[in-house]
Design a protein around this motif. Structure first.
Motif, PDB file in Angstrom:
ATOM      1  N   LEU A 150       0.525  -0.930   0.016  1.00  0.00           N
ATOM      2  CA  LEU A 150      -0.179   0.166  -0.171  1.00  0.00           C
ATOM      3  C   LEU A 150       1.056   1.495   0.240  1.00  0.00           C
ATOM      4  O   LEU A 150       2.209   0.894   0.511  1.00  0.00           O
ATOM      5  CB  LEU A 150      -0.563  -0.369   0.990  1.00  0.00           C
ATOM      6  N   GLY A 205       0.960   5.690  -0.007  1.00  0.00           N
ATOM      7  CA  GLY A 205      -0.137   7.185   0.036  1.00  0.00           C
ATOM      8  C   GLY A 205       1.567   7.704  -0.515  1.00  0.00           C
ATOM      9  O   GLY A 205       2.092   8.230  -0.920  1.00  0.00           O
ATOM     10  N   THR A 211      -5.573  10.826  -2.267  1.00  0.00           N
ATOM     11  CA  THR A 211      -5.810   9.816  -2.132  1.00  0.00           C
ATOM     12  C   THR A 211      -4.453   8.595  -2.254  1.00  0.00           C
ATOM     13  O   THR A 211      -3.970   8.725  -1.188  1.00  0.00           O
ATOM     14  CB  THR A 211      -4.808   9.437  -4.423  1.00  0.00           C
ATOM     15  N   ALA A 212      -5.170   7.437  -1.926  1.00  0.00           N
ATOM     16  CA  ALA A 212      -4.403   5.672  -1.487  1.00  0.00           C
ATOM     17  C   ALA A 212      -4.367   4.828  -2.751  1.00  0.00           C
ATOM     18  O   ALA A 212      -4.872   4.803  -4.062  1.00  0.00           O
ATOM     19  CB  ALA A 212      -4.802   5.430  -0.195  1.00  0.00           C
ATOM     20  N   LYS A 263      -1.826   5.049  -7.751  1.00  0.00           N
ATOM     21  CA  LYS A 263      -3.064   5.926  -6.971  1.00  0.00           C
ATOM     22  C   LYS A 263      -5.024   6.069  -7.526  1.00  0.00           C
ATOM     23  O   LYS A 263      -4.494   6.147  -8.774  1.00  0.00           O
ATOM     24  CB  LYS A 263      -2.355   7.135  -7.297  1.00  0.00           C
ATOM     25  N   SER A 310       5.201   4.456   1.141  1.00  0.00           N
ATOM     26  CA  SER A 310       5.477   2.526   0.646  1.00  0.00           C
ATOM     27  C   SER A 310       5.077   1.002   1.956  1.00  0.00           C
ATOM     28  O   SER A 310       6.186   1.972   2.522  1.00  0.00           O
ATOM     29  CB  SER A 310       5.098   2.170  -0.366  1.00  0.00           C
TER      30      SER A 310
END
Length: 179
Positions: A37, A39, A52-53, A79, A170
């Motif tokens: 994941l 950002g 956003t992610a 994203k 991340s």
């Protein structure tokens, strides 16, 4: 006598040079694949809305020179913003690192470096125009690897890239194969 002394010096230098060449040999260390994941954060509001992610995929190829680790690190991020834009970034970095053996099956690697950072945003709510920018990035990475076999490990890999466009971060699950 001079010939014998010169021969001893030449043999000694040759032996010393071959010993150093073996100690300083550049060796392929590892390759890894990470999925996780991500950002971003930015003060530049005309490039990003920072809301956003997404997820990230990264590849790493490392070589050893004594206890020094040099690697090429590729990161592709996806994203998603469902309301008005779609963001993408990718980066290619050259990093320097060191490995710390915590025990036989757990190792910690730290890396920092310099790289190319490419960022784009497509705005769907206005004109569908894509803004693309590139800059130099400064990556900082850590890998904590649990070795399940002698040559294979699974771990966690937090990453940070500081640059003038959007700072990215991340956390990845990483699969590493040592050569």
């Amino acid at each position: 006598m001079k010939k014998m002394t010169l021969s001893i010096i030449i043999i000694t230098l040759f032996y010393y040079n071959s010993t150093l060449a073996q100690e300083n040999k550049l060796q392929l260390k590892s390759t890894s694949l990470g999925i996780g994941l991500s950002g971003l954060s930015s003060d530049n509001t005309d490039i990003s809305d920072t809301s956003t992610a997404g997820f990230t995929v990264n590849l790493d190829l490392s070589v050893n020179l004594n206890k020094h680790i040099f690697s090429l690190y590729l990161n592709k991020d996806f994203k998603f913003n469902l309301y008005d834009g779609r963001e993408h970034y990718n980066q290619l970095n050259a990093t320097y690192g060191r490995e710390f053996e915590l025990n036989d099956w757990l190792k910690l690697e730290g890396h920092l470096g310099l790289g190319y950072f490419n960022y784009s945003v497509k705005n769907y709510s206005t004109d569908f125009k894509t803004n693309k920018e590139s800059t130099i990035g400064f990556p900082l990475r850590v890998k904590l690897i649990f070795y399940t076999k002698e040559n294979f490990g699974i771990g966690i890999n937090p990453n940070l890239n500081l640059n003038s466009l959007v700072n990215t971060y991340s956390v990845n699950i990483v699969f590493q194969h040592n050569f």
